[in-house]
Design a protein around this motif. Structure first.
Motif, PDB file in Angstrom:
ATOM      1  N   ARG A 233      43.646  12.127 -83.487  1.00 64.23           N
ATOM      2  CA  ARG A 233      43.181  10.878 -82.874  1.00 64.23           C
ATOM      3  C   ARG A 233      42.945  11.061 -81.379  1.00 64.23           C
ATOM      4  NH1 ARG A 233      45.416   6.851 -80.001  1.00 64.23           N
ATOM      5  NH2 ARG A 233      44.538   4.744 -80.222  1.00 64.23           N
ATOM      6  N   ALA A 234      43.824  11.782 -80.705  1.00 62.11           N
ATOM      7  CA  ALA A 234      43.696  11.965 -79.259  1.00 62.11           C
ATOM      8  C   ALA A 234      42.380  12.646 -78.900  1.00 62.11           C
ATOM      9  CB  ALA A 234      44.877  12.785 -78.735  1.00 62.11           C
ATOM     10  N   GLU A 235      41.895  13.518 -79.775  1.00 68.00           N
ATOM     11  CA  GLU A 235      40.645  14.235 -79.495  1.00 68.00           C
ATOM     12  C   GLU A 235      39.419  13.507 -80.052  1.00 68.00           C
ATOM     13  OE1 GLU A 235      40.623  16.715 -77.530  1.00 68.00           O
ATOM     14  OE2 GLU A 235      42.780  17.105 -77.476  1.00 68.00           O
ATOM     15  N   ALA A 236      39.577  12.927 -81.250  1.00 65.84           N
ATOM     16  CA  ALA A 236      38.409  12.369 -81.935  1.00 65.84           C
ATOM     17  C   ALA A 236      38.049  10.971 -81.469  1.00 65.84           C
ATOM     18  CB  ALA A 236      38.664  12.353 -83.443  1.00 65.84           C
ATOM     19  N   ALA A 237      39.027  10.181 -81.041  1.00 67.86           N
ATOM     20  CA  ALA A 237      38.741   8.789 -80.673  1.00 67.86           C
ATOM     21  C   ALA A 237      37.696   8.686 -79.560  1.00 67.86           C
ATOM     22  CB  ALA A 237      40.024   8.068 -80.296  1.00 67.86           C
ATOM     23  N   PRO A 238      37.803   9.472 -78.473  1.00 68.57           N
ATOM     24  CA  PRO A 238      36.762   9.393 -77.432  1.00 68.57           C
ATOM     25  C   PRO A 238      35.380   9.783 -77.950  1.00 68.57           C
ATOM     26  CG  PRO A 238      38.735  10.462 -76.578  1.00 68.57           C
ATOM     27  CD  PRO A 238      38.918  10.357 -78.055  1.00 68.57           C
ATOM     28  N   ALA A 239      35.320  10.792 -78.816  1.00 75.55           N
ATOM     29  CA  ALA A 239      34.030  11.219 -79.368  1.00 75.55           C
ATOM     30  C   ALA A 239      33.440  10.134 -80.248  1.00 75.55           C
ATOM     31  CB  ALA A 239      34.208  12.509 -80.158  1.00 75.55           C
ATOM     32  N   LEU A 240      34.280   9.506 -81.050  1.00 78.87           N
ATOM     33  CA  LEU A 240      33.821   8.399 -81.896  1.00 78.87           C
ATOM     34  C   LEU A 240      33.289   7.264 -81.040  1.00 78.87           C
ATOM     35  CD1 LEU A 240      33.645   6.941 -84.672  1.00 78.87           C
ATOM     36  CD2 LEU A 240      36.023   6.234 -84.326  1.00 78.87           C
TER      37      LEU A 240
ATOM     38  N   ASP B 266      27.967  12.346 -83.337  1.00 84.16           N
ATOM     39  CA  ASP B 266      27.856  12.586 -84.774  1.00 84.16           C
ATOM     40  C   ASP B 266      28.851  13.686 -85.155  1.00 84.16           C
ATOM     41  OD1 ASP B 266      27.163  13.394 -87.352  1.00 84.16           O
ATOM     42  OD2 ASP B 266      25.010  13.244 -86.996  1.00 84.16           O
ATOM     43  N   PRO B 267      29.753  13.427 -86.113  1.00 79.03           N
ATOM     44  CA  PRO B 267      30.763  14.445 -86.437  1.00 79.03           C
ATOM     45  C   PRO B 267      30.186  15.725 -87.028  1.00 79.03           C
ATOM     46  CG  PRO B 267      30.797  12.653 -88.039  1.00 79.03           C
ATOM     47  CD  PRO B 267      29.911  12.209 -86.917  1.00 79.03           C
ATOM     48  N   THR B 268      28.949  15.659 -87.533  1.00 77.85           N
ATOM     49  CA  THR B 268      28.337  16.872 -88.097  1.00 77.85           C
ATOM     50  C   THR B 268      27.459  17.618 -87.107  1.00 77.85           C
ATOM     51  OG1 THR B 268      26.385  15.668 -88.928  1.00 77.85           O
ATOM     52  CG2 THR B 268      28.311  15.734 -90.358  1.00 77.85           C
ATOM     53  N   ALA B 269      27.280  17.051 -85.903  1.00 75.45           N
ATOM     54  CA  ALA B 269      26.379  17.649 -84.911  1.00 75.45           C
ATOM     55  C   ALA B 269      27.108  18.693 -84.074  1.00 75.45           C
ATOM     56  CB  ALA B 269      25.809  16.559 -84.011  1.00 75.45           C
ATOM     57  N   PRO B 270      26.365  19.598 -83.439  1.00 76.83           N
ATOM     58  CA  PRO B 270      26.998  20.614 -82.581  1.00 76.83           C
ATOM     59  C   PRO B 270      27.836  20.015 -81.460  1.00 76.83           C
ATOM     60  CG  PRO B 270      24.740  21.229 -83.063  1.00 76.83           C
ATOM     61  CD  PRO B 270      24.916  19.841 -83.604  1.00 76.83           C
ATOM     62  N   ARG B 271      27.472  18.796 -80.994  1.00 74.05           N
ATOM     63  CA  ARG B 271      28.254  18.164 -79.913  1.00 74.05           C
ATOM     64  C   ARG B 271      29.704  17.941 -80.324  1.00 74.05           C
ATOM     65  NH1 ARG B 271      26.114  12.719 -77.878  1.00 74.05           N
ATOM     66  NH2 ARG B 271      27.971  12.947 -76.555  1.00 74.05           N
ATOM     67  N   ALA B 272      29.953  17.891 -81.624  1.00 75.61           N
ATOM     68  CA  ALA B 272      31.318  17.662 -82.097  1.00 75.61           C
ATOM     69  C   ALA B 272      32.134  18.952 -82.173  1.00 75.61           C
ATOM     70  CB  ALA B 272      31.297  16.986 -83.463  1.00 75.61           C
ATOM     71  N   ASP B 273      31.479  20.112 -82.005  1.00 76.53           N
ATOM     72  CA  ASP B 273      32.203  21.389 -82.127  1.00 76.53           C
ATOM     73  C   ASP B 273      33.401  21.493 -81.187  1.00 76.53           C
ATOM     74  OD1 ASP B 273      30.514  22.164 -84.116  1.00 76.53           O
ATOM     75  OD2 ASP B 273      29.283  23.497 -82.860  1.00 76.53           O
ATOM     76  N   PRO B 274      33.245  21.208 -79.890  1.00 73.93           N
ATOM     77  CA  PRO B 274      34.411  21.339 -79.010  1.00 73.93           C
ATOM     78  C   PRO B 274      35.516  20.334 -79.323  1.00 73.93           C
ATOM     79  CG  PRO B 274      32.535  20.406 -77.828  1.00 73.93           C
ATOM     80  CD  PRO B 274      32.012  20.896 -79.135  1.00 73.93           C
ATOM     81  N   VAL B 275      35.145  19.195 -79.837  1.00 76.81           N
ATOM     82  CA  VAL B 275      36.153  18.188 -80.211  1.00 76.81           C
ATOM     83  C   VAL B 275      36.990  18.715 -81.370  1.00 76.81           C
ATOM     84  CG1 VAL B 275      36.526  15.831 -81.021  1.00 76.81           C
ATOM     85  CG2 VAL B 275      34.629  16.322 -79.468  1.00 76.81           C
ATOM     86  N   VAL B 276      36.318  19.255 -82.376  1.00 80.38           N
ATOM     87  CA  VAL B 276      37.028  19.810 -83.524  1.00 80.38           C
ATOM     88  C   VAL B 276      37.888  20.999 -83.093  1.00 80.38           C
ATOM     89  CG1 VAL B 276      36.756  20.939 -85.767  1.00 80.38           C
ATOM     90  CG2 VAL B 276      35.273  19.008 -85.146  1.00 80.38           C
ATOM     91  N   ALA B 277      37.343  21.828 -82.244  1.00 81.74           N
ATOM     92  CA  ALA B 277      38.087  23.013 -81.779  1.00 81.74           C
ATOM     93  C   ALA B 277      39.352  22.601 -81.033  1.00 81.74           C
ATOM     94  CB  ALA B 277      37.192  23.871 -80.893  1.00 81.74           C
ATOM     95  N   ALA B 278      39.244  21.572 -80.191  1.00 84.43           N
ATOM     96  CA  ALA B 278      40.412  21.110 -79.432  1.00 84.43           C
ATOM     97  C   ALA B 278      41.468  20.528 -80.371  1.00 84.43           C
ATOM     98  CB  ALA B 278      39.982  20.065 -78.407  1.00 84.43           C
ATOM     99  N   ALA B 279      41.018  19.786 -81.390  1.00 81.27           N
ATOM    100  CA  ALA B 279      41.957  19.170 -82.322  1.00 81.27           C
ATOM    101  C   ALA B 279      42.670  20.227 -83.156  1.00 81.27           C
ATOM    102  CB  ALA B 279      41.221  18.182 -83.233  1.00 81.27           C
ATOM    103  N   THR B 280      41.941  21.186 -83.670  1.00 77.49           N
ATOM    104  CA  THR B 280      42.577  22.209 -84.500  1.00 77.49           C
ATOM    105  C   THR B 280      43.478  23.121 -83.672  1.00 77.49           C
ATOM    106  OG1 THR B 280      40.620  23.643 -84.276  1.00 77.49           O
ATOM    107  CG2 THR B 280      40.723  22.185 -86.208  1.00 77.49           C
ATOM    108  N   SER B 281      43.094  23.365 -82.416  1.00 82.00           N
ATOM    109  CA  SER B 281      43.943  24.182 -81.549  1.00 82.00           C
ATOM    110  C   SER B 281      45.287  23.496 -81.302  1.00 82.00           C
ATOM    111  CB  SER B 281      43.230  24.445 -80.225  1.00 82.00           C
ATOM    112  OG  SER B 281      44.072  25.143 -79.328  1.00 82.00           O
ATOM    113  N   ARG B 282      45.227  22.191 -81.032  1.00 82.19           N
ATOM    114  CA  ARG B 282      46.476  21.455 -80.801  1.00 82.19           C
ATOM    115  C   ARG B 282      47.315  21.403 -82.068  1.00 82.19           C
ATOM    116  NH1 ARG B 282      45.500  15.954 -77.507  1.00 82.19           N
ATOM    117  NH2 ARG B 282      47.766  16.005 -77.720  1.00 82.19           N
ATOM    118  N   TYR B 283      46.661  21.231 -83.204  1.00 74.80           N
ATOM    119  CA  TYR B 283      47.396  21.190 -84.472  1.00 74.80           C
ATOM    120  C   TYR B 283      48.035  22.551 -84.772  1.00 74.80           C
ATOM    121  CZ  TYR B 283      48.384  20.598 -89.438  1.00 74.80           C
ATOM    122  OH  TYR B 283      49.002  20.534 -90.668  1.00 74.80           O
ATOM    123  N   ALA B 284      47.334  23.623 -84.449  1.00 73.12           N
ATOM    124  CA  ALA B 284      47.881  24.972 -84.664  1.00 73.12           C
ATOM    125  C   ALA B 284      49.151  25.169 -83.841  1.00 73.12           C
ATOM    126  CB  ALA B 284      46.833  26.027 -84.307  1.00 73.12           C
ATOM    127  N   ARG B 285      49.123  24.684 -82.602  1.00 75.55           N
ATOM    128  CA  ARG B 285      50.324  24.817 -81.751  1.00 75.55           C
ATOM    129  C   ARG B 285      51.465  23.982 -82.308  1.00 75.55           C
ATOM    130  NH1 ARG B 285      46.381  24.335 -77.709  1.00 75.55           N
ATOM    131  NH2 ARG B 285      47.023  22.185 -77.214  1.00 75.55           N
TER     132      ARG B 285
END
Length: 309
Positions: A216-223, A228-247
Motif C-alpha cells: 500500500r505504501a508504494e502503490a497508493a501514490p501510483a494509483l 496504469d499497473p500494466t504500463a512501464p511507468r508502474a515498473d519502479p513502483v512494483v520493484a520498490a514494493a517487492t524489494s521492501r517485501y523481500a527485506r
C-alpha cells in the motif's frame, strides 16, 4: 353540607378529560376511592381525587401497571422507587426492540429466506457471554497454534465489543458480523491470512508491517496518480514494493518472492474481510476503515502483468 366541594364521576371526567368508564374502573379497584356518597347513593369525590387521577393517568401513560399504581397512591412504595424500577424495565424492552429492529432491517436489506431470518434472530438475542464465545471461536480458529508475537495484537484489533447501550447501527452491524463469523469460507480465509502473516515474520524480531501495508505504501501514490499497473511507468513502483517485501521476509527479490507476494495480496483481497473490518469499526465505534480494494486490485494486476510463469 360541610362546605367542602364534592364531584361526581361526570364532574371529574369533564375536569380531567378522562372517560367516565375509566374513572369508574379505577374507583372500583380502590385506586381513586370516593370520599362519600350522595343522598341518591352516587359516589362523590373531593379535591384530592383530582390530584390522584392526574397521578394515576401519568403513571399509566408511562406504562406502570395498575397494582403498582395502587401501591404508589397508597404510599406503600415511593414514586422514585417505582420510576427507577420501571426505567430499568423499559431499558430492557428498548434493547429487545432494537435487536428486533436490527434483524428486520438486515432481512429487508438483504432479502433473507426463512432459515437465514431465524439465524439472524438467534444471533441478535445472544447474551454478552454468548457473543464472546462466538467471537473467541472465530479468532481461535484463525490464530490457534500460531506463536508469532505480533498476532496477539492483531487478534485484539479484530475483536468486536458491543457497548452496553448500543446505537441502532451498532446492533445492525453486530448481527451481520456475527453471521459472517459463522461463515466457514470466511473463517478459512482468515486462517490463511494469519498463517501467511506468521510465515512472513518467522524469526524476525520486533513488530513489522505486513505485506498489504508494505505494498500500500508504494502503490497508493501510483494509483492516485492514475498510473496504469500494466504500463512501464508502474515498473519502479512494483520493484520498490517487492524489494521492501523481500527485506521484511528476509528472502531474495526474485520470481518466487513475487508469486509469494501475489498470493498474500489475493488472499487479503477478499470482500468478506473488508466487510468484517467495516462492521467491526461500527460495532466498536471506531472511525470508518479505508477500503484497500483499489490498492489491492492495482497491485495484483501489476504483479500478474510481470509474472514470469
Amino acid at each position: 353540607m360541610d362546605g367542602v366541594t364534592r364531584y361526581s364521576i361526570g364532574d371529574l371526567a369533564r375536569r380531567t378529560g378522562l372517560p367516565v368508564k375509566t374513572i369508574r374502573f379505577w374507583s372500583d379497584r380502590g385506586i381513586v376511592p370516593p370520599t362519600d356518597r350522595g343522598p341518591t347513593g352516587h359516589r362523590r369525590y373531593g379535591d384530592e381525587a383530582l390530584a390522584r387521577l392526574e397521578l394515576v393517568r401519568t403513571l399509566r401513560e408511562l406504562g406502570v401497571d395498575l397494582p403498582t399504581v395502587r401501591r404508589v397512591v397508597e404510599r406503600e412504595v415511593t414514586l422514585p422507587e417505582v420510576a427507577a424500577a420501571h426505567a430499568d424495565a423499559l431499558a430492557t424492552q428498548i434493547r429487545v426492540l432494537r435487536l428486533r429492529r436490527a434483524v428486520l432491517t438486515v432481512i429487508a436489506r438483504r432479502g433473507s429466506d426463512a432459515a437465514r431470518a431465524e439465524l439472524l434472530h438467534r444471533l441478535a438475542g445472544l447474551a454478552e457471554a454468548e457473543r464472546r464465545r462466538l467471537v473467541d471461536d472465530l479468532l481461535d480458529a484463525a490464530f490457534a497454534g500460531l506463536t508469532e508475537a505480533g498476532l496477539a495484537g492483531i487478534r485484539r484489533s479484530l475483536t468486536p465489543e458491543l457497548p452496553d447501550d448500543p446505537a441502532d447501527d451498532q446492533v445492525e452491524a453486530w448481527v451481520e458480523l456475527a453471521e459472517l463469523a459463522l461463515d466457514p469460507d470466511f473463517r478459512a480465509g482468515l486462517r490463511r491470512l494469519a498463517e501467511q502473516h506468521a510465515a512472513d515474520r518467522a524469526g524476525a524480531p520486533g513488530v513489522r508491517r505486513d505485506a498489504v501495508a508494505v505494498v500500500r505504501a508504494e502503490a497508493a501514490p501510483a494509483l492516485a496518480a492514475g498510473v496504469d499497473p500494466t504500463a512501464p511507468r508502474a515498473d519502479p513502483v512494483v520493484a520498490a514494493a517487492t524489494s521492501r517485501y523481500a527485506r521484511l521476509c528476509g528472502r531474495p527479490d526474485d520470481a518466487d518472492l513475487r508469486r509469494r507476494l501475489l498470493d498474500r495480496l489475493e488472499a487479503a483481497n477478499d470482500p468478506r474481510r473488508e466487510r468484517y473490518l467495516r462492521l467491526l469499526s461500527v460495532v466498536n465505534g471506531w472511525p470508518p476503515v479505508e477500503s484497500l480494494t483499489p490498492v489491492l486490485d492495482w497491485s495484483i494486476r501489476a504483479l500478474r502483468a510481470r509474472a514470469t510463469g
